[in-house]
Scaffold this active site. Structure first.
Site, PDB file in Angstrom:
ATOM      1  N   CYS A 159       0.215  -0.640  20.676  1.00  0.00           N
ATOM      2  CA  CYS A 159       1.109  -0.922  19.547  1.00  0.00           C
ATOM      3  C   CYS A 159       0.701  -2.183  18.794  1.00  0.00           C
ATOM      4  O   CYS A 159       0.090  -3.087  19.373  1.00  0.00           O
ATOM      5  CB  CYS A 159       2.526  -1.113  20.052  1.00  0.00           C
ATOM      6  SG  CYS A 159       3.121   0.257  21.015  1.00  0.00           S
ATOM      7  N   ARG A 214      -6.740  -0.432  16.869  1.00  0.00           N
ATOM      8  CA  ARG A 214      -6.223  -0.613  18.224  1.00  0.00           C
ATOM      9  C   ARG A 214      -5.769   0.709  18.840  1.00  0.00           C
ATOM     10  O   ARG A 214      -5.556   0.793  20.049  1.00  0.00           O
ATOM     11  CB  ARG A 214      -5.050  -1.582  18.199  1.00  0.00           C
ATOM     12  CG  ARG A 214      -5.437  -2.981  17.760  1.00  0.00           C
ATOM     13  CD  ARG A 214      -4.211  -3.820  17.537  1.00  0.00           C
ATOM     14  NE  ARG A 214      -3.439  -3.941  18.753  1.00  0.00           N
ATOM     15  CZ  ARG A 214      -3.564  -4.935  19.622  1.00  0.00           C
ATOM     16  NH1 ARG A 214      -4.411  -5.896  19.385  1.00  0.00           N
ATOM     17  NH2 ARG A 214      -2.839  -4.985  20.711  1.00  0.00           N
ATOM     18  N   TRP A 225       1.956   3.195  19.954  1.00  0.00           N
ATOM     19  CA  TRP A 225       1.179   3.998  20.907  1.00  0.00           C
ATOM     20  C   TRP A 225       2.177   4.398  21.976  1.00  0.00           C
ATOM     21  O   TRP A 225       2.676   3.545  22.720  1.00  0.00           O
ATOM     22  CB  TRP A 225       0.042   3.145  21.485  1.00  0.00           C
ATOM     23  CG  TRP A 225      -0.991   3.888  22.256  1.00  0.00           C
ATOM     24  CD1 TRP A 225      -2.096   4.519  21.760  1.00  0.00           C
ATOM     25  CD2 TRP A 225      -1.052   4.049  23.680  1.00  0.00           C
ATOM     26  NE1 TRP A 225      -2.830   5.057  22.786  1.00  0.00           N
ATOM     27  CE2 TRP A 225      -2.215   4.794  23.973  1.00  0.00           C
ATOM     28  CE3 TRP A 225      -0.246   3.648  24.733  1.00  0.00           C
ATOM     29  CZ2 TRP A 225      -2.595   5.128  25.267  1.00  0.00           C
ATOM     30  CZ3 TRP A 225      -0.619   3.987  26.027  1.00  0.00           C
ATOM     31  CH2 TRP A 225      -1.776   4.717  26.280  1.00  0.00           C
ATOM     32  N   ASN A 249       6.388  -4.481  20.976  1.00  0.00           N
ATOM     33  CA  ASN A 249       5.228  -4.091  21.801  1.00  0.00           C
ATOM     34  C   ASN A 249       5.581  -4.407  23.244  1.00  0.00           C
ATOM     35  O   ASN A 249       6.164  -5.456  23.505  1.00  0.00           O
ATOM     36  CB  ASN A 249       3.997  -4.926  21.446  1.00  0.00           C
ATOM     37  CG  ASN A 249       3.404  -4.539  20.116  1.00  0.00           C
ATOM     38  OD1 ASN A 249       3.859  -3.595  19.479  1.00  0.00           O
ATOM     39  ND2 ASN A 249       2.379  -5.270  19.698  1.00  0.00           N
ATOM     40  N   GLY A 250       5.189  -3.549  24.162  1.00  0.00           N
ATOM     41  CA  GLY A 250       5.472  -3.835  25.579  1.00  0.00           C
ATOM     42  C   GLY A 250       6.396  -2.788  26.159  1.00  0.00           C
ATOM     43  O   GLY A 250       6.593  -1.718  25.575  1.00  0.00           O
ATOM     44  N   GLU A 277     -21.461   2.684  32.952  1.00  0.00           N
ATOM     45  CA  GLU A 277     -21.106   2.321  31.579  1.00  0.00           C
ATOM     46  C   GLU A 277     -21.577   3.392  30.588  1.00  0.00           C
ATOM     47  O   GLU A 277     -20.859   3.749  29.650  1.00  0.00           O
ATOM     48  CB  GLU A 277     -21.701   0.937  31.241  1.00  0.00           C
ATOM     49  CG  GLU A 277     -21.614   0.507  29.784  1.00  0.00           C
ATOM     50  CD  GLU A 277     -20.200   0.421  29.217  1.00  0.00           C
ATOM     51  OE1 GLU A 277     -19.234   0.506  29.986  1.00  0.00           O
ATOM     52  OE2 GLU A 277     -20.071   0.299  27.988  1.00  0.00           O
ATOM     53  N   LYS A 291     -19.051   5.413  28.100  1.00  0.00           N
ATOM     54  CA  LYS A 291     -19.200   5.405  26.637  1.00  0.00           C
ATOM     55  C   LYS A 291     -19.212   6.835  26.117  1.00  0.00           C
ATOM     56  O   LYS A 291     -18.564   7.163  25.142  1.00  0.00           O
ATOM     57  CB  LYS A 291     -20.495   4.668  26.286  1.00  0.00           C
ATOM     58  CG  LYS A 291     -20.545   3.886  25.066  1.00  0.00           C
ATOM     59  CD  LYS A 291     -19.693   2.623  24.997  1.00  0.00           C
ATOM     60  CE  LYS A 291     -18.721   2.364  26.051  1.00  0.00           C
ATOM     61  NZ  LYS A 291     -18.017   1.175  26.173  1.00  0.00           N
ATOM     62  N   GLU A 344     -15.674   8.606  26.458  1.00  0.00           N
ATOM     63  CA  GLU A 344     -14.531   8.161  25.652  1.00  0.00           C
ATOM     64  C   GLU A 344     -14.651   8.529  24.175  1.00  0.00           C
ATOM     65  O   GLU A 344     -13.635   8.723  23.515  1.00  0.00           O
ATOM     66  CB  GLU A 344     -14.197   6.684  25.854  1.00  0.00           C
ATOM     67  CG  GLU A 344     -15.223   5.687  25.429  1.00  0.00           C
ATOM     68  CD  GLU A 344     -14.749   4.245  25.695  1.00  0.00           C
ATOM     69  OE1 GLU A 344     -15.613   3.386  25.821  1.00  0.00           O
ATOM     70  OE2 GLU A 344     -13.541   3.988  25.745  1.00  0.00           O
ATOM     71  N   HIS A 392     -24.994  13.256  48.446  1.00  0.00           N
ATOM     72  CA  HIS A 392     -23.749  13.191  49.219  1.00  0.00           C
ATOM     73  C   HIS A 392     -22.605  13.912  48.516  1.00  0.00           C
ATOM     74  O   HIS A 392     -21.452  13.718  48.870  1.00  0.00           O
ATOM     75  CB  HIS A 392     -23.388  11.725  49.495  1.00  0.00           C
ATOM     76  CG  HIS A 392     -24.445  11.019  50.265  1.00  0.00           C
ATOM     77  ND1 HIS A 392     -24.586  11.165  51.632  1.00  0.00           N
ATOM     78  CD2 HIS A 392     -25.462  10.211  49.868  1.00  0.00           C
ATOM     79  CE1 HIS A 392     -25.625  10.461  52.032  1.00  0.00           C
ATOM     80  NE2 HIS A 392     -26.181   9.877  50.982  1.00  0.00           N
ATOM     81  N   LYS A 441      -7.417   0.060  21.882  1.00  0.00           N
ATOM     82  CA  LYS A 441      -8.418  -1.000  22.035  1.00  0.00           C
ATOM     83  C   LYS A 441      -7.992  -2.037  23.066  1.00  0.00           C
ATOM     84  O   LYS A 441      -8.798  -2.539  23.830  1.00  0.00           O
ATOM     85  CB  LYS A 441      -8.649  -1.668  20.670  1.00  0.00           C
ATOM     86  CG  LYS A 441      -9.705  -2.774  20.677  1.00  0.00           C
ATOM     87  CD  LYS A 441     -11.070  -2.234  20.985  1.00  0.00           C
ATOM     88  CE  LYS A 441     -12.138  -3.301  21.036  1.00  0.00           C
ATOM     89  NZ  LYS A 441     -13.386  -2.810  21.661  1.00  0.00           N
TER      90      LYS A 441
HETATM   91  O1  M6R Z   1     -10.129  -5.997  26.392  1.00  0.00           O
HETATM   92  P1  M6R Z   1     -10.688  -5.686  27.736  1.00  0.00           P
HETATM   93  O2  M6R Z   1     -12.121  -6.039  27.863  1.00  0.00           O
HETATM   94  O3  M6R Z   1      -9.885  -6.315  28.859  1.00  0.00           O
HETATM   95  O4  M6R Z   1     -10.551  -4.141  27.893  1.00  0.00           O
HETATM   96  C1  M6R Z   1     -10.893  -3.496  29.078  1.00  0.00           C
HETATM   97  C2  M6R Z   1     -11.023  -2.010  28.876  1.00  0.00           C
HETATM   98  O5  M6R Z   1      -9.807  -1.486  28.429  1.00  0.00           O
HETATM   99  C3  M6R Z   1     -12.119  -1.645  27.883  1.00  0.00           C
HETATM  100  O6  M6R Z   1     -13.350  -2.169  28.251  1.00  0.00           O
HETATM  101  C4  M6R Z   1     -12.241  -0.113  27.751  1.00  0.00           C
HETATM  102  O7  M6R Z   1     -12.732   0.426  28.928  1.00  0.00           O
HETATM  103  C5  M6R Z   1     -13.124   0.240  26.560  1.00  0.00           C
HETATM  104  N1  M6R Z   1     -12.514   1.269  25.781  1.00  0.00           N
HETATM  105  C6  M6R Z   1     -14.473   0.704  26.947  1.00  0.00           C
HETATM  106  O8  M6R Z   1     -15.264   1.059  25.881  1.00  0.00           O
END
Ligand code: M6R
Length: 608
Positions: free
Chosen positions: A2, A27, A75, A99-100, A484, A488, A491, A507, A603
């Site tokens: 949010c 965000r 959100w 927010n929250g 990683e 990527k 997502e 395994h 975000k």
């Molecule tokens: O703001 P942060 O680095 O704490 O966020 C952590 C994760 O939410 C963030 O890295 C998320 O996994 C990304 N969408 C990855 O691309």
């Protein structure tokens, strides 16, 4: 997640709120709304499900010249994404954006229903609004009512509240969810994220947990949890408009991938010197003696930040004997009965500096007296302010939900911390020099990858974009790289992709291999080359569609081979990662996805 905006001044509030909401779009959100009020206490409340552009359509027929208002991108947490659940919520005389999460909202709802409140939404926010309204009826000021309500609330919040009978003030409060107030002559801007303030003012006040304030055309009056006046600290906002625009790129993600040589230079600037073998992060607030005594390093983060810590942890282990690395996913660690050994330092890794789980770990570790150092990007964020010391990675605004340039600079920052540990402990000088030289060369090496590999990777992405499953594998430092790379891809492309340690294939994961899946294998020409090659042979024998990303010239049997020629040895995984970033980006584009705002993601994850 949010986003909140607010404005009081002499300009058109609808325009300012809408511009702010557009800045917060990155965000992630599912609905949006704004409410403005005029001097005669006539309000205009507009809300819409979906993108801010949907809200814009509603505003086009309802333009007004009001100069005060609040707005929100939501959100969904409580209740589906819908117009009815979108903020601002109007209840009684109160308008509220939040927010929250209010954890005790159901108990409060029961009390309020007995006071004849009827709720139109499924949100906890509307209940908080009703609570404020019920207290407002007996209070002299809105501040008093909001303050009273917040004492009855359990949970996290950043809120902006207005009353229908007073267009002269907006009450703001924060507990666990960021809120920033921008001030200028005769006007005040409110935002949950600094990007919404850029271009309006560079004078900002970062609110602290427990604070509550009244915004008027005269500025911000700030109070602590005990209603004592707080002297607000006005800071300079360092973001500029350029950094939050696409600057000719189709997507922020692509821009941020290409920014890496420069963002990395900013991370490295003044922190390493290959001529003298110097490596130092200012701002850690840790002496050489304290560094020498460190025996354990906890590295904590979520998602990409966690993987950055995992990769850098391998580097620290290689650089320093006698230091044990403990990598932790924040959402797990916070609920574990974990033991912290003597002589531990914790690195708290977060791009946004606001991730709820990471913040919770920081709070717990501080409670236990552990020295906590931040590895943060967002200047002035909660984690950056709460840690004992730390390093800003300085990559500038990262707008795309998928993290790219922050990852590279998080790895590099933590590795520099490892170099400082190595130096303080008198570890092998030659290895330290090698790392410093490679760090210094890294921006140029990334440029080379971007210049020479982009076309080839784009073609590859076209070829593999129709698959629905993928496996990423690597050994040693290429294992976190695989994790990683898989994150990527999943997502932004929505292809189910998982990262595995190559040695783990036998395994279990090797059972997955069939014609509907492709495999990305990272293979470095080092002491593990033969072992990685054997893994490749094993998956090829099962009919794999293997894509190898490698630095070797040797012959490797695979459906596709991306060769990255480099003089690096230790930091090569960061180059392979750039290839995977490009690959994920182009696959997502081919699949027609919303690259910068992938479905269901936000975000900055400010709730659990
Ligand atoms: O703001 P942060 O680095 O704490 O966020 C952590 C994760 O939410 C963030 O890295 C998320 O996994 C990304 N969408 C990855 O691309």
């Amino acid at each position: 997640m949010c986003g909140i905006v607010g404005y009081i001044g002499n300009k058109n509030a609808q325009n300012i709120l809408m511009a702010g909401l557009k800045r917060l779009e990155y965000r992630g959100y599912d609905s949006a709304g704004i409410m403005t009020l005029d001097e005669k206490e006539k309000s205009v409340l507009l809300r819409a499900k979906g993108k801010v552009s949907e809200l814009e359509k509603r505003i086009n027929g309802n333009k007004v010249e009001h100069t005060v208002g609040i707005g929100h991108t939501r959100w969904a947490t409580h209740g589906e994404p819908s117009k009815r659940n979108a903020h601002p919520h109007a209840i009684g005389d109160i308008y509220i954006v939040h927010n929250g999460i209010i954890e005790n909202y159901q108990d409060l709802k029961l009390i309020l229903e007995q006071r004849d409140y009827v709720f139109k939404s499924d949100t906890d926010t509307e209940i908080l609004g009703a609570l404020i309204d019920s207290l407002y009826k007996q209070s002299e000021t809105l501040l008093e009512a909001v303050s009273g309500a917040l004492q009855m609330v359990v949970g996290a919040y950043g809120i902006a509240v207005m009353s229908a009978d007073n267009p002269e003030e907006i009450v703001v409060a924060r507990q666990g969810s960021p809120l920033i107030v921008g001030v200028d002559e005769g006007e005040v801007f409110i935002a949950s994220d600094a990007s919404a303030l850029v271009g309006h003012t560079d004078k900002v006040i970062y609110m602290h947990d427990g604070e509550i304030g009244v915004c008027s055309r005269d500025g911000l009056e700030l109070y602590d949890g005990d209603s004592h006046v707080v002297r607000a600290q006005v800071e300079k906002l360092e973001l500029d408009v350029q950094s939050i625009q696409k600057n000719g790129y189709d997507h922020f993600l692509l821009k941020e991938i290409y920014e890496q040589p420069d963002s990395l230079r900013a991370t490295l600037s003044g922190r390493i010197d290959p001529k003298t073998g110097y490596a130092k992060l200012g701002g850690l607030n840790v002496s050489d003696e304290q560094l020498r005594d460190i025996e354990h390093v906890f590295i904590i983060g979520c998602g990409t930040a966690y993987y950055a810590g995992l990769l850098a942890g391998y580097y620290i282990e290689k650089l320093v004997d006698g230091v044990t690395i403990h990598n932790h996913i924040a959402s797990e660690l916070r609920y574990r009965s974990f033991h912290v050994p003597e002589s531990t330092v914790a690195l708290i890794v977060s791009q946004s500096g606001e991730t709820a789980d990471t913040l919770a770990c920081l709070t717990e570790l501080k409670r236990r007296g552990v020295t906590c150092l931040g590895v943060v990007n967002a200047v002035g964020s909660t984690i950056a302010r709460e840690v004992d010391g730390g390093v800003y990675v300085h990559v500038g605004a990262e707008i795309s939900v998928a993290s790219t340039k922050a990852f590279t600079s998080q790895v590099v920052s933590i590795t520099i911390f490892g170099l400082m540990l190595a130096q303080a402990k008198g570890a092998g000088l030659q290895l330290i020099d090698e790392y410093i030289e490679e760090l210094d060369a890294l921006p140029k090496e990334i440029t080379k990858v971007l210049e020479t590999k982009a076309g080839e990777v784009k073609k590859l992405a076209k070829k593999y974009a129709s698959y629905d499953h993928a496996v990423f594998t690597g050994r040693d430092t290429l294992y976190p790289t695989a994790l990683e790379g898989a994150l990527k891809l999943k997502e932004i492309s929505y292809i189910q992709s998982e990262g595995y340690a190559s040695g783990e294939l036998k395994h279990g994961p090797i059972a997955l291999i069939d014609d509907r899946m492709f495999e990305v294998c990272y293979i470095q020409d080092n002491w593990l080359y033969e072992k990685s090659q054997s893994n490749l042979i094993e998956i090829n024998a099962r009919g794999a569609h293997a894509i190898v990303i490698t630095d070797t010239d040797k012959r490797l049997s695979a459906e596709a081979v991306v060769r990255v020629s480099t003089r690096l040895r230790h930091l090569t995984p960061l180059l392979f990662n750039v290839v995977s970033q490009l690959f994920a980006y182009h696959v997502a584009v081919v699949r027609g996805n919303d690259v910068d705002q992938p479905r269901n993601l936000a975000k900055s994850v400010t709730v659990e």
